[in-house]
Design an enzyme around this catalytic site. Structure first.
Site, mmCIF file in Angstrom:
data_model
loop_
_atom_site.group_PDB
_atom_site.id
_atom_site.type_symbol
_atom_site.label_atom_id
_atom_site.label_comp_id
_atom_site.label_asym_id
_atom_site.label_seq_id
_atom_site.Cartn_x
_atom_site.Cartn_y
_atom_site.Cartn_z
ATOM 1 N N LYS A 93 34.346 48.875 32.839
ATOM 2 C CA LYS A 93 35.492 49.721 33.236
ATOM 3 C C LYS A 93 35.899 50.630 32.080
ATOM 4 O O LYS A 93 36.184 51.805 32.242
ATOM 5 C CB LYS A 93 36.677 48.843 33.659
ATOM 6 N N SER B 104 40.827 48.920 35.910
ATOM 7 C CA SER B 104 41.414 47.585 36.015
ATOM 8 C C SER B 104 42.312 47.310 34.818
ATOM 9 O O SER B 104 42.079 47.835 33.717
ATOM 10 C CB SER B 104 40.272 46.562 36.037
ATOM 11 N N TYR C 117 32.066 42.782 32.600
ATOM 12 C CA TYR C 117 32.687 43.544 33.697
ATOM 13 C C TYR C 117 33.780 44.463 33.148
ATOM 14 O O TYR C 117 33.809 45.663 33.434
ATOM 15 C CB TYR C 117 33.279 42.576 34.743
HETATM 16 P P1 NAD Z 1 34.382 44.896 46.759
HETATM 17 O O1 NAD Z 1 33.234 44.141 46.198
HETATM 18 O O2 NAD Z 1 35.044 44.367 47.980
HETATM 19 O O3 NAD Z 1 33.963 46.414 47.021
HETATM 20 C C1 NAD Z 1 33.011 47.088 46.218
HETATM 21 C C2 NAD Z 1 31.983 47.723 47.149
HETATM 22 O O4 NAD Z 1 31.021 48.421 46.359
HETATM 23 C C3 NAD Z 1 31.230 46.696 47.992
HETATM 24 O O5 NAD Z 1 31.304 47.067 49.349
HETATM 25 C C4 NAD Z 1 29.790 46.755 47.454
HETATM 26 O O6 NAD Z 1 28.858 46.505 48.476
HETATM 27 C C5 NAD Z 1 29.732 48.173 46.904
HETATM 28 N N1 NAD Z 1 28.752 48.371 45.822
HETATM 29 C C6 NAD Z 1 28.590 47.650 44.687
HETATM 30 N N2 NAD Z 1 27.595 48.173 43.949
HETATM 31 C C7 NAD Z 1 27.126 49.250 44.621
HETATM 32 C C8 NAD Z 1 26.094 50.195 44.362
HETATM 33 N N3 NAD Z 1 25.309 50.115 43.295
HETATM 34 N N4 NAD Z 1 25.886 51.185 45.279
HETATM 35 C C9 NAD Z 1 26.651 51.276 46.384
HETATM 36 N N5 NAD Z 1 27.628 50.408 46.683
HETATM 37 C C10 NAD Z 1 27.867 49.400 45.800
HETATM 38 O O7 NAD Z 1 35.457 45.052 45.574
HETATM 39 P P2 NAD Z 1 36.972 45.550 45.625
HETATM 40 O O8 NAD Z 1 37.867 44.392 45.340
HETATM 41 O O9 NAD Z 1 37.208 46.371 46.824
HETATM 42 O O10 NAD Z 1 36.974 46.463 44.326
HETATM 43 C C11 NAD Z 1 36.788 47.869 44.405
HETATM 44 C C12 NAD Z 1 36.824 48.449 43.012
HETATM 45 O O11 NAD Z 1 38.070 48.122 42.392
HETATM 46 C C13 NAD Z 1 35.739 47.908 42.081
HETATM 47 O O12 NAD Z 1 35.306 48.977 41.257
HETATM 48 C C14 NAD Z 1 36.468 46.864 41.252
HETATM 49 O O13 NAD Z 1 35.882 46.693 39.998
HETATM 50 C C15 NAD Z 1 37.843 47.504 41.130
HETATM 51 N N6 NAD Z 1 38.908 46.530 40.873
HETATM 52 C C16 NAD Z 1 39.101 45.484 41.742
HETATM 53 C C17 NAD Z 1 40.116 44.561 41.494
HETATM 54 C C18 NAD Z 1 40.349 43.381 42.406
HETATM 55 O O14 NAD Z 1 41.061 42.444 42.009
HETATM 56 N N7 NAD Z 1 39.806 43.356 43.619
HETATM 57 C C19 NAD Z 1 40.938 44.707 40.364
HETATM 58 C C20 NAD Z 1 40.717 45.800 39.511
HETATM 59 C C21 NAD Z 1 39.689 46.713 39.786
HETATM 60 C C1 UD1 Z 2 40.406 39.147 37.202
HETATM 61 C C2 UD1 Z 2 40.231 40.237 36.181
HETATM 62 C C3 UD1 Z 2 40.435 41.594 36.788
HETATM 63 C C4 UD1 Z 2 39.487 41.750 37.940
HETATM 64 C C5 UD1 Z 2 39.851 40.697 38.977
HETATM 65 C C6 UD1 Z 2 38.930 40.834 40.177
HETATM 66 C C7 UD1 Z 2 40.700 39.573 33.902
HETATM 67 C C8 UD1 Z 2 41.749 39.466 32.852
HETATM 68 N N1 UD1 Z 2 41.136 40.045 35.068
HETATM 69 O O1 UD1 Z 2 41.783 39.013 37.452
HETATM 70 O O2 UD1 Z 2 40.158 42.597 35.856
HETATM 71 O O3 UD1 Z 2 39.581 43.032 38.434
HETATM 72 O O4 UD1 Z 2 39.695 39.396 38.377
HETATM 73 O O5 UD1 Z 2 37.955 39.882 40.246
HETATM 74 O O6 UD1 Z 2 39.573 39.272 33.695
HETATM 75 N N2 UD1 Z 2 43.540 30.923 39.285
HETATM 76 C C9 UD1 Z 2 43.664 29.547 39.452
HETATM 77 N N3 UD1 Z 2 42.786 28.916 40.275
HETATM 78 C C10 UD1 Z 2 41.787 29.573 40.952
HETATM 79 C C11 UD1 Z 2 41.672 30.988 40.773
HETATM 80 C C12 UD1 Z 2 42.560 31.630 39.932
HETATM 81 O O7 UD1 Z 2 44.551 28.922 38.880
HETATM 82 O O8 UD1 Z 2 41.023 28.928 41.672
HETATM 83 C C13 UD1 Z 2 44.485 31.625 38.400
HETATM 84 C C14 UD1 Z 2 43.812 32.304 37.219
HETATM 85 O O9 UD1 Z 2 43.685 31.434 36.157
HETATM 86 C C15 UD1 Z 2 44.794 33.461 36.975
HETATM 87 C C16 UD1 Z 2 45.369 33.786 38.351
HETATM 88 O O10 UD1 Z 2 45.107 32.631 39.162
HETATM 89 O O11 UD1 Z 2 45.840 33.026 36.154
HETATM 90 C C17 UD1 Z 2 44.708 34.994 38.998
HETATM 91 O O12 UD1 Z 2 43.297 34.836 38.922
HETATM 92 P P1 UD1 Z 2 42.275 35.811 39.666
HETATM 93 O O13 UD1 Z 2 42.706 36.005 41.081
HETATM 94 O O14 UD1 Z 2 40.912 35.288 39.417
HETATM 95 O O15 UD1 Z 2 42.474 37.224 38.962
HETATM 96 P P2 UD1 Z 2 42.477 37.610 37.408
HETATM 97 O O16 UD1 Z 2 41.673 36.673 36.599
HETATM 98 O O17 UD1 Z 2 43.893 37.845 36.997
#
Ligand code: NAD
Ligand code: UD1
Length: 344
Positions: free
Chosen positions: A157, A128, A153
């Site tokens: 990572k 991330s 969190y």
């Molecule tokens: P998500 O929660 O939709 O998917 C994660 C999946 O992992 C879920 O289906 C959950 O049930 C499963 N899981 C969690 N813990 C587990 C365990 N112990 N054993 C087996 N399964 C398990 O999340 P996502 O948005 O698809 O994110 C996927 C990956 O990308 C994560 O590692 C997250 O940290 C990373 N990531 C997400 C974002 C974002 O904004 N969505 C940003 C940066 C990184």
């Molecule tokens: C965060 C994490 C990222 C993580 C991701 C998934 C940080 C710096 N980033 O991203 O690593 O993988 O979440 O959960 O911790 N916002 C509003 N109102 C809302 C929700 C969000 O104004 O109700 C704003 C936030 O302040 C931010 C932007 O929208 O500026 C995006 O927020 P969000 O979607 O939560 O993602 P990040 O915080 O960027």
């Protein structure tokens, strides 16, 4: 030709499910492992409808070392693992840090032990942009300093990347690519799959779509006094299908042995920052719906401005994000309408 088998942990989750579709469409055999803590089995139906085939599924909590080892003992023909499984809510991790360390780190240790034991030497890891903390300069390059994480969190990572780096040094043949996602949003064009947060959404896009759908009264915009063009925070939003496609490129790079280092790191972003107000404007334009919102104080832990330098991923992976912010907000809305059974 025999299909290459890839294990996808967290494959019923948001990014995992979209990546599974891309993998199946590119001819890979996919086995999903997930404990369903943040996803549901219905996702498999959506994947099957889009891709025309159904991945194998094993319900497994990867914190369980014995069961993880038993599972991997049956998968020795797999060529790679894509590791999405993790808990990901930043705010929750501040309140329950040990739950995050246990889940995300124990799972990673169990995974790496099983992979090396069974000679599965190719890994793609979901990292991330949070590992950069509050960056001194934007756009952020992979070579920029990895700063102390702002949340447990984020720290998981960073520590997972360190574990992979250490293993790459000690285990001959082990190769990995860590993909640092910026802000993935959107849904598959078919809207058979999308993002389905459980409870009140933390993230911006699901909050916007649920507000427009009438589930939430108003969107709170966190912070209107940042040093950004319109005072609201700037992020690099990227379409989840662009993220999915990057995984296929990364996998092909691993399998073709064209890596330049044991652990390579790539940013996955568009290279363009958008403010919260710009996202709302794009959403309103694409959906035709108004989003009631109010600007309030900053959210703890938020950074003012984060967006990616993407040239390394462009050059080395031969990948570029193709979809615009309007594509992202439009598909997020079509998905919300489908889930809530609303007319688009
Ligand atoms: P998500 O929660 O939709 O998917 C994660 C999946 O992992 C879920 O289906 C959950 O049930 C499963 N899981 C969690 N813990 C587990 C365990 N112990 N054993 C087996 N399964 C398990 O999340 P996502 O948005 O698809 O994110 C996927 C990956 O990308 C994560 O590692 C997250 O940290 C990373 N990531 C997400 C974002 C974002 O904004 N969505 C940003 C940066 C990184
Ligand atoms: C965060 C994490 C990222 C993580 C991701 C998934 C940080 C710096 N980033 O991203 O690593 O993988 O979440 O959960 O911790 N916002 C509003 N109102 C809302 C929700 C969000 O104004 O109700 C704003 C936030 O302040 C931010 C932007 O929208 O500026 C995006 O927020 P969000 O979607 O939560 O993602 P990040 O915080 O960027």
């Amino acid at each position: 030709m025999e299909r290459k088998k890839v294990i996808v942990t967290g494959g019923t989750g948001f990014i995992g499910s979209h990546t599974v579709v891309s993998l199946l469409e590119q001819g890979f055999e996919v086995v999903i492992v997930d404990n369903l803590i943040n996803s549901s089995l219905d996702v498999l139906d959506g994947i099957e409808k889009i891709a025309g085939s159904r991945p194998d599924f094993f319900e497994l909590d990867m914190q369980d070392s014995t069961r993880t080892a038993e599972f991997f003992a049956t998968q020795t023909d797999a060529v790679a693992v894509i590791h999405f499984a993790a808990l990901k809510a930043v705010g929750e991790s501040m309140k329950k840090p040990l739950m995050y360390y246990r889940n995300n780190l124990f799972s990673m240790v169990n995974l790496l032990e099983s992979m090396t034991r069974h000679g599965i030497f190719n890994l793609i890891f979901s990292s991330s942009c949070t590992v950069y903390g509050d960056p001194d300069v934007v756009p952020i390059r992979e070579s920029n300093e990895v700063k102390p994480a702002l949340s447990p969190y984020g720290n998981t990572k960073k520590v997972c990347e360190d574990m992979i780096q250490n293993l790459g040094r000690s285990e001959e043949g082990f190769h990995a690519i860590s993909l640092r996602y910026f802000n993935p949003i959107g849904a598959h064009d078919s809207v058979e799959i999308g993002e389905l947060p459980i409870g009140v959404p933390n993230n911006l896009l699901p909050y916007i779509t649920q507000t427009a759908a009438g589930l939430r009264e108003e969107l709170l915009v966190f912070g209107g006094d940042y040093d950004t063009p319109d005072g609201t925070a700037v992020r690099d939003y990227i379409h989840v299908m662009d993220v999915a496609d990057a995984h296929v490129k990364a996998l092909n790079r691993l399998l073709s042995g064209t890596q330049k280092k044991r652990l390579e790191v790539f940013n996955l972003g568009t290279g363009k920052g958008s403010s919260v107000l710009e996202v709302i404007q794009s959403f309103e334009k694409m959906s035709g719906c108004k989003v009631p919102f109010r600007i309030v104080g900053r959210r703890e832990g938020d950074v003012p401005e984060v967006y990616a330098a993407t040239d390394l991923a462009n050059q080395e992976l031969g990948w570029q994000a193709k979809r615009s912010l309007d594509d992202m907000t439009a598909s997020s809305w079509r998905w919300e309408c489908r889930v809530r059974q609303l007319e688009v």
